[in-house]
Design a protein around this motif. Structure first.
Motif, short mmCIF file in Angstrom:
data_model
loop_
_atom_site.label_atom_id
_atom_site.label_comp_id
_atom_site.label_asym_id
_atom_site.label_seq_id
_atom_site.Cartn_x
_atom_site.Cartn_y
_atom_site.Cartn_z
N ARG A 9 40.49 45.88 36.05
CA ARG A 9 41.67 45.19 35.53
C ARG A 9 42.91 45.37 36.41
O ARG A 9 43.96 44.84 36.09
CB ARG A 9 41.99 45.68 34.13
CG ARG A 9 40.92 45.33 33.14
CD ARG A 9 41.41 45.59 31.74
NE ARG A 9 40.39 45.30 30.78
CZ ARG A 9 40.22 44.13 30.19
NH1 ARG A 9 41.02 43.14 30.47
NH2 ARG A 9 39.26 43.95 29.31
N ASN A 10 42.80 46.12 37.46
CA ASN A 10 43.93 46.37 38.33
C ASN A 10 43.49 46.23 39.78
O ASN A 10 42.32 46.21 40.08
CB ASN A 10 44.47 47.79 38.10
CG ASN A 10 45.02 47.96 36.71
OD1 ASN A 10 45.97 47.29 36.35
ND2 ASN A 10 44.40 48.82 35.92
N GLY A 11 44.45 46.15 40.64
CA GLY A 11 44.14 46.10 42.05
C GLY A 11 44.21 44.70 42.63
O GLY A 11 44.38 43.71 41.92
N LYS A 12 44.07 44.64 43.93
CA LYS A 12 44.23 43.39 44.67
C LYS A 12 43.20 42.33 44.27
O LYS A 12 43.56 41.17 44.08
CB LYS A 12 44.14 43.66 46.16
CG LYS A 12 44.41 42.43 47.01
CD LYS A 12 44.38 42.77 48.48
CE LYS A 12 44.67 41.61 49.40
NZ LYS A 12 44.38 40.29 48.98
N SER A 13 41.95 42.70 44.10
CA SER A 13 40.93 41.69 43.77
C SER A 13 41.20 41.05 42.41
O SER A 13 41.01 39.85 42.24
CB SER A 13 39.52 42.29 43.82
OG SER A 13 39.39 43.31 42.86
N TYR A 14 41.67 41.84 41.45
CA TYR A 14 42.00 41.31 40.12
C TYR A 14 43.19 40.36 40.21
O TYR A 14 43.17 39.26 39.67
CB TYR A 14 42.28 42.45 39.15
CG TYR A 14 42.51 42.00 37.73
CD1 TYR A 14 41.43 41.69 36.90
CD2 TYR A 14 43.78 41.89 37.20
CE1 TYR A 14 41.61 41.28 35.60
CE2 TYR A 14 43.98 41.49 35.90
CZ TYR A 14 42.89 41.18 35.10
OH TYR A 14 43.09 40.77 33.81
N ARG A 15 44.22 40.78 40.95
CA ARG A 15 45.40 39.91 41.12
C ARG A 15 45.02 38.64 41.86
O ARG A 15 45.48 37.55 41.50
CB ARG A 15 46.49 40.68 41.86
CG ARG A 15 47.17 41.73 41.00
CD ARG A 15 48.41 42.31 41.67
NE ARG A 15 48.13 42.89 42.99
CZ ARG A 15 47.79 44.16 43.18
NH1 ARG A 15 47.66 44.98 42.17
NH2 ARG A 15 47.58 44.61 44.41
N ASP A 16 44.19 38.74 42.89
CA ASP A 16 43.75 37.56 43.63
C ASP A 16 42.98 36.59 42.73
O ASP A 16 43.13 35.37 42.84
CB ASP A 16 42.87 37.95 44.82
CG ASP A 16 43.64 38.63 45.93
OD1 ASP A 16 44.89 38.62 45.90
OD2 ASP A 16 42.99 39.20 46.83
N LEU A 17 42.18 37.12 41.83
CA LEU A 17 41.42 36.30 40.90
C LEU A 17 42.35 35.54 39.96
O LEU A 17 42.17 34.35 39.69
CB LEU A 17 40.45 37.18 40.12
CG LEU A 17 39.36 36.51 39.29
CD1 LEU A 17 38.50 35.58 40.14
CD2 LEU A 17 38.49 37.57 38.63
N ARG A 18 43.39 36.22 39.47
CA ARG A 18 44.39 35.57 38.59
C ARG A 18 45.09 34.44 39.33
O ARG A 18 45.26 33.35 38.78
CB ARG A 18 45.41 36.59 38.09
CG ARG A 18 44.88 37.54 37.05
CD ARG A 18 45.93 38.57 36.66
NE ARG A 18 47.20 38.00 36.29
CZ ARG A 18 47.52 37.59 35.06
NH1 ARG A 18 46.64 37.71 34.09
NH2 ARG A 18 48.71 37.09 34.81
#
Length: 99
Positions: A9-18
């Motif tokens: 739920r955190n981190g770059k990959s999660y933000r990139d997915l959003r």
């Protein structure tokens, strides 16, 4: 000792997915209620945009584009970690008050 953040739920990959979901054609309609999402509303407005995992992470779902969809914050919260078992004939989620 400080607890580690949940990488699901955190981190770059999660933000990139959003960011990817928000920018896609799938990012402007709530997959739960099928109504448009007003992208000008910000959290914590109940009708603001949120990213929902189709198969919840708690049920083994993955943080991949094919497993996420846009949802109103209130629809996403109401759904919780339910699976597809509570949909009506039109594919909309059935709220507990409708059972």
């Amino acid at each position: 000792m400080r607890a580690m953040a949940d990488p699901r739920r955190n981190g770059k990959s999660y933000r990139d997915l959003r960011v990817r979901l928000k920018g896609s054609h799938r990012g402007t309609t709530c997959h739960i209620c099928q109504k448009p999402i007003d992208m000008t509303l910000a959290w914590p407005d109940t009708m603001s945009w949120s990213m929902d995992h189709i198969t919840p992470l708690s049920h083994g779902g993955l943080n991949i584009f094919e497993n996420v969809a846009a949802a109103h914050l209130t629809c996403n919260s109401r759904r919780g970690n339910q699976l597809d078992l509570n949909r009506d004939a039109n594919g909309r989620w059935i709220a507990s008050r409708d059972w």
